[in-house]
Write an enzyme that holds these catalytic residues in place. Structure first.
Site, PDB file in Angstrom:
ATOM      1  N   TYR A 237       0.705  -1.123   0.012  1.00  0.00           N
ATOM      2  CA  TYR A 237       0.002   0.177  -0.165  1.00  0.00           C
ATOM      3  C   TYR A 237       0.774   1.187  -0.205  1.00  0.00           C
ATOM      4  O   TYR A 237       2.186   1.497   0.351  1.00  0.00           O
ATOM      5  CB  TYR A 237      -1.035  -0.068   1.096  1.00  0.00           C
ATOM      6  CG  TYR A 237      -0.381   0.342   2.479  1.00  0.00           C
ATOM      7  CD1 TYR A 237      -0.317   1.426   2.907  1.00  0.00           C
ATOM      8  CD2 TYR A 237       0.355  -0.598   3.235  1.00  0.00           C
ATOM      9  CE1 TYR A 237       0.271   2.007   4.293  1.00  0.00           C
ATOM     10  CE2 TYR A 237       0.813  -0.507   4.578  1.00  0.00           C
ATOM     11  CZ  TYR A 237       0.530   0.935   5.107  1.00  0.00           C
ATOM     12  OH  TYR A 237       1.556   1.086   6.149  1.00  0.00           O
ATOM     13  N   CYS A 238       0.435   2.415  -0.622  1.00  0.00           N
ATOM     14  CA  CYS A 238       0.729   3.729  -0.303  1.00  0.00           C
ATOM     15  C   CYS A 238      -0.278   4.466  -0.102  1.00  0.00           C
ATOM     16  O   CYS A 238      -1.098   4.209   0.551  1.00  0.00           O
ATOM     17  CB  CYS A 238       1.498   4.117  -1.682  1.00  0.00           C
ATOM     18  SG  CYS A 238       0.474   4.072  -3.191  1.00  0.00           S
ATOM     19  N   GLN A 239      -0.131   5.781  -0.357  1.00  0.00           N
ATOM     20  CA  GLN A 239      -1.020   6.778   0.036  1.00  0.00           C
ATOM     21  C   GLN A 239      -2.197   6.739  -0.675  1.00  0.00           C
ATOM     22  O   GLN A 239      -3.376   6.678  -0.328  1.00  0.00           O
ATOM     23  CB  GLN A 239      -0.511   8.255   0.013  1.00  0.00           C
ATOM     24  CG  GLN A 239      -1.397   9.106   0.479  1.00  0.00           C
ATOM     25  CD  GLN A 239      -1.312   9.126   2.071  1.00  0.00           C
ATOM     26  OE1 GLN A 239      -0.359   8.463   2.869  1.00  0.00           O
ATOM     27  NE2 GLN A 239      -2.445   9.835   2.774  1.00  0.00           N
TER      28      GLN A 239
ATOM     29  N   PHE B  20      -3.660   4.059   1.822  1.00  0.00           N
ATOM     30  CA  PHE B  20      -3.773   4.433   3.419  1.00  0.00           C
ATOM     31  C   PHE B  20      -4.928   5.548   3.592  1.00  0.00           C
ATOM     32  O   PHE B  20      -5.428   5.506   4.690  1.00  0.00           O
ATOM     33  CB  PHE B  20      -2.387   4.815   3.661  1.00  0.00           C
ATOM     34  CG  PHE B  20      -2.016   5.084   5.258  1.00  0.00           C
ATOM     35  CD1 PHE B  20      -2.353   4.016   6.177  1.00  0.00           C
ATOM     36  CD2 PHE B  20      -2.060   6.515   5.774  1.00  0.00           C
ATOM     37  CE1 PHE B  20      -2.199   4.146   7.561  1.00  0.00           C
ATOM     38  CE2 PHE B  20      -1.885   6.374   6.930  1.00  0.00           C
ATOM     39  CZ  PHE B  20      -1.939   5.545   7.815  1.00  0.00           C
TER      40      PHE B  20
END
Length: 123
Positions: free
Chosen positions: A84-86, A113
């Site tokens: 995951y990332c932003q 996120f």
């Protein structure tokens, strides 16, 4: 004008092609689906360290996509990898890199996120 339309059409076709290709090797999971499996997998936050320190999913390791090539030894190819990332851009890039290096069990948090409502940890 005609040239711009051709370039735009080619760009759209390329984007569609890349998205379809990517869906063959990365599984996009809803938050509930992600929660069911991430504790048994390698949970990797591919954001930069400062973003990670400001808050991350409990149990995640920080391996920024910018460092992933150098840190591949930290990721086991025989286990599931939850990324995951932003949002989703960087985790897409990380999944593409991992796929090219022979990783097959790749999962991504839908919405990243910023859409996560589960437990988080801050430093």
């Amino acid at each position: 004008m005609k040239f711009l339309l051709i370039v735009l059409a080619l760009l759209i076709i390329y984007t569609i092609y890349r998205t379809i290709k990517q869906r063959k090797y990365i599984h996009i999971l809803t938050e509930d689906e992600f929660k069911k499996g991430y504790r048994k997998a390698q949970l990797i936050d591919v954001r930069e360290p400062q973003e990670f320190e400001n808050g991350h999913i409990l149990g995640a390791r920080n391996i920024p996509v910018t460092q992933m090539k150098q840190r591949l030894v930290e990721i086991r190819p025989d286990k599931e990898v939850y990324l995951y990332c932003q949002g989703s851009t960087r985790s897409n890039r990380a999944a593409e890199l991992l796929h090219k290096k022979g990783y097959h069990h790749l999962y991504q948090l839908k919405g990243g996120f910023k859409k996560w409502n589960g437990k988080i940890k801050t430093k």
